[in-house]
Design an enzyme around this catalytic site. Structure first.
Site, mmCIF file in Angstrom:
data_model
loop_
_atom_site.group_PDB
_atom_site.id
_atom_site.type_symbol
_atom_site.label_atom_id
_atom_site.label_comp_id
_atom_site.label_asym_id
_atom_site.label_seq_id
_atom_site.Cartn_x
_atom_site.Cartn_y
_atom_site.Cartn_z
ATOM 1 N N PHE A 21 -47.806 -40.945 -53.409
ATOM 2 C CA PHE A 21 -48.228 -39.374 -53.313
ATOM 3 C C PHE A 21 -49.986 -39.554 -53.462
ATOM 4 O O PHE A 21 -50.455 -40.439 -54.215
ATOM 5 C CB PHE A 21 -48.194 -38.685 -54.476
ATOM 6 C CG PHE A 21 -48.439 -37.232 -54.668
ATOM 7 C CD1 PHE A 21 -47.772 -36.196 -53.731
ATOM 8 C CD2 PHE A 21 -49.739 -36.856 -55.126
ATOM 9 C CE1 PHE A 21 -48.082 -35.037 -53.527
ATOM 10 C CE2 PHE A 21 -50.376 -35.684 -54.965
ATOM 11 C CZ PHE A 21 -49.707 -34.639 -54.138
ATOM 12 N N ASP B 251 -55.265 -46.189 -54.741
ATOM 13 C CA ASP B 251 -55.224 -44.863 -55.268
ATOM 14 C C ASP B 251 -55.143 -45.027 -56.640
ATOM 15 O O ASP B 251 -53.805 -44.856 -57.164
ATOM 16 C CB ASP B 251 -54.222 -44.106 -54.571
ATOM 17 C CG ASP B 251 -54.252 -42.783 -54.968
ATOM 18 O OD1 ASP B 251 -54.857 -42.282 -56.002
ATOM 19 O OD2 ASP B 251 -53.746 -41.627 -54.446
ATOM 20 N N LYS C 54 -58.858 -36.844 -61.312
ATOM 21 C CA LYS C 54 -58.116 -36.328 -62.558
ATOM 22 C C LYS C 54 -58.913 -36.844 -63.868
ATOM 23 O O LYS C 54 -59.625 -35.910 -64.266
ATOM 24 C CB LYS C 54 -56.771 -37.297 -62.687
ATOM 25 C CG LYS C 54 -55.906 -36.619 -61.665
ATOM 26 C CD LYS C 54 -54.338 -37.073 -61.856
ATOM 27 C CE LYS C 54 -53.421 -36.421 -60.816
ATOM 28 N NZ LYS C 54 -52.959 -35.241 -60.969
#
Ligand code: PLP
Length: 399
Positions: A128, A215, A245
């Site tokens: 993702f 990532d 995040k």
């Protein structure tokens, strides 16, 4: 209740009005233990005093100028991030998808500079990377693609945690310029690769001079018990690393870091962001990093990881319907043999926030600041929930 907001989310029927540490309070005054941290964002918990103070002070001093001027706080944050990671330079943006977009642009320009007109980025099944057109294309989940074709060209996909498949793909695609992957797949179901996998990817990238692009949007900032997920693999450094995040603890900020061959690819005019790296976001991120350091949160994650895993294994492993329990730091995945999305609502009723991803995997991402009692409470509540849930379903034995 939310007709004026586009229905892009399947929302649970609850709204929170306040938070303190690992606890949230809803509109009715009910308290919840947050074992999800806004999906790996609020690593310092809610309303952390240092973060609140940083926001108030910086908002009362200077929030935003523009990237057409120097921003000293941006430089300070970049220096701290490069010191912690070993990377060399940072581009700041506002989200994980944007950090990945920057990485994708770096990979393409890197290819063009080598004379490759149609560069190809190798990405992973089950990954993702975000919801923009390029990052959803990079994402290895057909549900995320559906309805948005034509997808962006220049991506090929291989199975995760499979070095042979990656080696074959690299051999097959002379236009390959980069490999993009997560150190642990979060949305994909807390998939933890073999211990030698990242080092293997690094060496395949080195052999063909491909950029290794990690990532770390979900794994970064202490989530796995090290500052960055790749630091579990000794002696390796990615060429590009993407963060968001937990970097801002809720203040939107993303970052794309480069080292080695990826340094100097993006030049003035190649990329930019109006808000990216503004003084407010950078001050907050600096405070987050300082707080993780000062309060030894990495130690807390590593200590409580053992407590939580032991507790979950005692309560659940070997039960019919429980396939495996996986963890890296404060990323926990309990994989069942049957879909279990309904557990999220049942947990809410018991006053706990959890998540289910990849249909069958209960995902726990508690704030890094929880204490041993809160860790116990997570273990007890989740174990009870799973056992009750499995008892109410006809599950097959995995033995
Ligand atoms: C690994 C990873 N990359 C990228 C993203 C996208 O981040 P954002 O929602 O901030 O764009 C996410 C979000 O869940 C993620 O887990």
């Amino acid at each position: 209740m939310t007709d004026s907001v586009m229905p892009t989310y399947g929302r649970l029927d609850v709204a929170f009005v306040a938070g303190k540490g690992a606890w949230l309070t809803d509109t009715q005054g009910k308290q919840y233990l947050d074992a999800l941290s806004g999906i790996a964002v609020c690593n310092l918990g809610h309303s952390h005093p240092a973060v609140t103070q940083a926001i108030c002070e910086q908002a009362g001093t200077l929030m935003h100028t523009s990237n057409i001027y120097h921003i000293p706080l941006q430089t300070q944050l970049a220096e701290k991030l490069t010191e912690l990671s070993g990377m060399e330079q940072v581009f700041f943006c506002n989200s994980g998808a944007e950090a990945n977009e920057a990485a994708i642009k770096i990979a393409r320009k890197y290819g063009h500079e080598k004379g490759i007109d149609k560069p190809v980025i190798i990405v992973m099944d089950g990954s993702f990377h975000g919801r923009t057109m390029a990052t959803l294309t990079a994402t290895g989940n057909p549900k995320v693609h559906a309805g948005f074709e034509p997808l962006v060209p220049g991506f090929v996909r291989v199975p995760y945690n499979d070095l042979d498949a990656l080696r074959m793909a690299i051999g097959h695609w002379p236009e390959a310029v980069a490999v993009m992957l997560e150190p642990v797949q979060g949305e994909g179901g807390i998939k933890i690769p073999d211990a030698n996998y990242l080092a293997g990817v690094r060496s395949l990238c080195d052999q063909r001079k491909l950029l290794m692009m990690l990532d770390e949007v979900q794994t970064g900032i202490g989530r796995t018990g090290k500052w960055f997920g790749f630091q579990h693999s000794e002696g390796i450094l990615p060429d590009v690393m993407m963060l968001a995040k937990g970097l801002g603890n809720g203040m939107p900020i993303g970052a794309c870091l480069v080292s080695g061959p990826a340094v100097g690819i993006l030049q003035a005019g190649n990329h930019g962001s109006t808000f990216g790296g503004n003084p407010l976001a950078c001050k907050v991120a600096l405070t987050v990093l300082e707080t993780v350091e000062k309060t030894n949160l990495l130690d807390n994650v590593n200590t409580l990881n053992t407590q939580i895993v032991d507790g979950l294994e005692q309560g659940l492993l070997g039960q019919d319907g429980v396939k495996t329990i996986r963890s890296s730091g404060f990323m926990f995945g309990i994989e069942l043999t049957i879909p279990c999305v309904g557990l999220v609502q049942q947990a809410l009723e018991k006053g706990m926030l959890i998540n289910v991803t990849a249909d069958k995997v209960i995902r726990l991402l508690p704030p890094l600041v929880i204490n041993a009692d809160e860790a116990n409470q997570i273990v007890t509540t989740v174990s009870e929930l799973v056992l009750e849930f499995l008892a109410s379903q006809a599950v097959e034995s995995v033995a």
